[in-house]
Design an enzyme around this catalytic site. Sequence first.
Site, PDB file in Angstrom:
ATOM      1  N   GLU A 223      -2.974  19.822 -10.347  1.00  0.00           N
ATOM      2  CA  GLU A 223      -3.427  18.427 -10.441  1.00  0.00           C
ATOM      3  C   GLU A 223      -2.954  17.561  -9.266  1.00  0.00           C
ATOM      4  O   GLU A 223      -2.171  16.619  -9.463  1.00  0.00           O
ATOM      5  CB  GLU A 223      -2.951  17.786 -11.752  1.00  0.00           C
ATOM      6  CG  GLU A 223      -3.479  18.450 -13.002  1.00  0.00           C
ATOM      7  CD  GLU A 223      -3.076  17.708 -14.283  1.00  0.00           C
ATOM      8  OE1 GLU A 223      -2.420  16.664 -14.194  1.00  0.00           O
ATOM      9  OE2 GLU A 223      -3.435  18.199 -15.365  1.00  0.00           O
ATOM     10  N   GLU A 404      -5.730  24.089 -18.680  1.00  0.00           N
ATOM     11  CA  GLU A 404      -5.090  23.134 -19.599  1.00  0.00           C
ATOM     12  C   GLU A 404      -6.146  22.456 -20.443  1.00  0.00           C
ATOM     13  O   GLU A 404      -7.197  22.054 -19.947  1.00  0.00           O
ATOM     14  CB  GLU A 404      -4.309  22.049 -18.847  1.00  0.00           C
ATOM     15  CG  GLU A 404      -3.051  22.540 -18.172  1.00  0.00           C
ATOM     16  CD  GLU A 404      -2.217  21.407 -17.577  1.00  0.00           C
ATOM     17  OE1 GLU A 404      -2.322  20.258 -18.065  1.00  0.00           O
ATOM     18  OE2 GLU A 404      -1.477  21.678 -16.627  1.00  0.00           O
TER      19      GLU A 404
HETATM   20  O1  IFM Z   1       1.968  17.796 -19.515  1.00  0.00           O
HETATM   21  C1  IFM Z   1       0.931  17.579 -18.604  1.00  0.00           C
HETATM   22  C2  IFM Z   1       0.868  18.686 -17.579  1.00  0.00           C
HETATM   23  O2  IFM Z   1       2.083  18.831 -16.909  1.00  0.00           O
HETATM   24  C3  IFM Z   1      -0.200  18.407 -16.552  1.00  0.00           C
HETATM   25  N1  IFM Z   1      -1.457  18.094 -17.198  1.00  0.00           N
HETATM   26  C4  IFM Z   1      -1.473  17.158 -18.271  1.00  0.00           C
HETATM   27  C5  IFM Z   1      -0.409  17.516 -19.301  1.00  0.00           C
HETATM   28  C6  IFM Z   1      -0.423  16.504 -20.460  1.00  0.00           C
HETATM   29  O3  IFM Z   1      -0.189  15.216 -19.988  1.00  0.00           O
END
Ligand code: IFM
Length: 497
Positions: A223, A404
């Site tokens: 990210e 994710e």
């Molecule tokens: O916990 C985070 C992760 O580290 C990166 N993406 C979003 C998740 C939730 O906020």
Amino acid sequence: MSLLTRRRLLRRAALSATAARAVRTGLAGAAAAGTVASAAVAGCDDTPGPAPEGGASSGALRFPPDFGWGAATSAYQIEGAAKEDGRGESVWDTFSRTPGRTRNGDTGDVAADHYHRYAEDLDLMRDLGLRSYRFSISWSRIQADGSGRPNQRGLDFYRRLVDGLHERGIAPMATLFHWDLPQALQDAGGWENRDTAERFGAYADIVFRALGDRVPAWLTINEPKTVVQNGYLSGHHAPGRQDPAAAYLVAHHLQLAHGLAVRALRAAGVEGRIGPALNLHPCYPADDTAEAAAATRLYDGYENRLYLDSVFTGAYPQDVLADLGADSRMVRGIRDGDLAVIASPVDLLAVQYYTPIYVTGQGTTVRKWPTSGAEWQQIYPEGMYDILTRVTRDYGPIPLTITENGLPCPDTLAPDGTVDDTARIDFLRDHFAAAHRAILDGVPLESYHVWSLLDNFEWAEGYDQRWGLVYVDYPTQRRVLKRSAHWYRTVIRNNGL
Ligand code: IFM
């Protein structure tokens, strides 16, 4: 950068900061995030959904054979052992130990103590039936100061972890950088300094040579957009800056670092596949006006195309560059050949989907769907379908993995030792179904990693938000499978819903 952009960025940063403050003081909700169009701003409650367990196992939606059902974590969020075996400090050590930066002053010093309990956690993964595990490597465990000779004890930890995954039949997927930049590099300018990208390439080379024979899939930078927006616009993540001009120079250097890591993998002659890990937000106009459509297009440039186009087409989006302006630090920081490095061919794209964004003609955002326990997250499973199909349509049939997807719930451990997170089951079921529909429509989706395996340190939110399939009782570090974990095991066993 145009005046409009600067205003918009500052407003966005201010909104995020306001929202973050509101969350810390328990006021999360409509007022914290600006206009609310038609929001049923519900907390992530436990309202039972339709037959989550029985219904989920009906076999109606079957995924492709060998689909990579998985879960994800990151180093700073779970490992703890902040001072052990030669680990150096990272920006998150500094940031979380600074009073007022995280909720309750929480830090990742102990977190879920995974560094010591990784074997137990590996057994949990096996018991769930996971086929893939996505984790990150802590740069400052490998190079305490971000450069120089590797720390063998750090490499050995990840070797033990990866070998333990193989022993249990679980495919490792390793992320090289999940925000925990060595503090020494931050002291030298961090991602504003082009040299940090070069350092990252050298670090990647060390890791590939040490673990490349046993890790089949690599992700470069987790990210980059969050580092840009939260680290340099809103400032509620490390390094806590509010500097729009620096933010987009940082974006360029993160993209450059990605490309240098891809090249390092090829140069090391390592077999594994590699790609970026991008949190993509489908952007929709908040209404039917031409102004909203135009504002949405530019918003999408900042949210998605900046990171996708550079990797997959070798060019930054013209509308974003024009908006930033020829005099911006980012545009001035792009050197001949940089885009060729950034666009070095990759093998896969990791998509992280959490929320849609609705944009007004004024460039502000509104809510249209209920939020989870994270005020920035609107629950909209259809966005998963939209972003997967859009990426395939716009950039071709590159293999995709979801690295994710999940939500925080107000999970509590009942006296009978159970954790009933029905809302998480509902959420995952609907998002799995959307992903399944995307596969049926031709999206080459290979795997799906739920965020997260374990409850963990949720950055500025500390330990208040619980995102795990597995409950962590922090005082004892006992792990308890939540109801969603039991449900997920059935999904994996049935290879579908
Ligand atoms: O916990 C985070 C992760 O580290 C990166 N993406 C979003 C998740 C939730 O906020």
